[in-house]
Structures are given as C-alpha cells and as structure tokens.
Design a protein around this motif. Structure first.
Motif, short mmCIF file in Angstrom:
data_model
loop_
_atom_site.label_atom_id
_atom_site.label_comp_id
_atom_site.label_asym_id
_atom_site.label_seq_id
_atom_site.Cartn_x
_atom_site.Cartn_y
_atom_site.Cartn_z
N LYS A 15 -40.02 -7.69 21.88
CA LYS A 15 -39.29 -6.59 22.51
C LYS A 15 -38.60 -5.69 21.48
O LYS A 15 -38.68 -4.47 21.57
CB LYS A 15 -38.26 -7.16 23.48
N THR A 16 -37.94 -6.28 20.50
CA THR A 16 -37.15 -5.47 19.56
C THR A 16 -37.77 -5.34 18.17
O THR A 16 -37.42 -4.42 17.43
CB THR A 16 -35.73 -6.06 19.39
N LEU A 38 -39.24 -2.40 13.49
CA LEU A 38 -38.72 -2.26 14.85
C LEU A 38 -39.89 -1.99 15.80
O LEU A 38 -40.89 -1.41 15.40
CB LEU A 38 -37.73 -1.10 14.92
#
Length: 170
Positions: A15-16, A38
C-alpha cells in the motif's frame, strides 16, 4: 556501460511502499536489489526514468504480483511504453521447503523468474470491465449484509417475545 537488450525488474508492491530489484539480460548476471520506493505514480515514473537513463538501450520489463492495490501500476507503466506483467500469487513457482519470505526476496525472485520465463501473466481487465466487476461485488456484499440484518432483527423480535405477523424486511 555495456549494451543490454532487456532489464527484468521485480516489484513487491504494498500500500505505501514497493520493494524493487532487477537483473540484466546477460548470462551469469547477478540480481541487484534497489531498495524501497513509495507506492505512488511519481515514484514509479522516477524509477522508470532512472533505469532508462542507466540502461539507455534496454527494454524495461516490469513484473509484480496481483493484489488488493489493483492494476494502476500496470496501466501507468504500459502508458510509459514499458512492458509490464501481473502475476497471480498462486502461479509463482515455489521450491519445496522454501520458507523465508521477505519483501526483498520476493522482488529478487520475481525478477529472476521473469528472466527465466517461468511466470505466466494474468489478464488485466480494462478499466470499464474492472468497474463493472467492482459494482457487482459491492452489490453482492450489500445483499449479504441485508440478509444478515434481517436475521438479526428476526432474532431480536423472537428474544423479546414480540410476535410479528408482518413479514420483516422482505
């Protein structure tokens, strides 16, 4: 810098953040772990630019596992004219007894398996097809929630000895 025809890039997406590793298309090449980036469009564009500038004559081939993040990475990388493959986690070959599973190892493994042509990509639906699929799944979930709520209400009425001749939430 030598001329390379293909650069195989393994992505372990989350997700991140995304773990990145690559391997060159030459005999005996060692896989290289780039580290974390990221999980956003700007970071993936920057990664593609950096690899393209480091290996100007190479074709970049990206690979990642299908997961809850969807297909935006595939669509972004293909819009930048790079090859990208999405692999179902169940179709990734595993050796018997292979237990160590880290993000770095997964990214390195994906790059190696892509180079060895041991991965089978899945079909990536068009955005319209994906929207219909999401709508269908949402309706199915809503219908299940409605059914559960009916059962809970009927149980509440029964526990409180309320005799209802009316069909509840039909």
């Amino acid at each position: 810098m030598t001329k390379h025809s293909i650069l195989f890039i393994g992505l372990d997406t989350h997700k991140t953040f995304t773990e990145v590793a690559y391997i060159e298309d030459e005999r005996g090449a060692k896989s290289i772990h780039l580290g974390k980036i990221l999980s956003n469009k700007a970071a993936f564009k920057k990664l593609a630019r950096q690899l393209q500038s480091k290996y100007p004559h190479a074709t970049l081939h990206f690979v990642y596992e299908a997961g809850p993040c969807g297909y935006w990475i595939y669509r972004l990388l293909t819009s930048l004219h790079h090859c990208c493959y999405v692999i179902a986690p169940s179709l990734i070959p595993k050796k018997p007894g292979e237990r160590i599973k880290t993000d770095k190892c997964d990214a390195l493994k994906l790059a190696k398996l892509l180079k060895a042509e041991e991965l089978t990509p899945i079909y990536v639906p068009e955005p319209e097809d994906e929207s219909v699929r999401d709508l269908s799944r949402s309706r199915e979930t809503a219908m299940k929630d409605l059914k559960d709520a009916k059962y809970q209400l009927k149980a509440l009425l029964l526990r409180n000895n309320i005799n209802s001749k009316i069909k509840v939430l039909s």
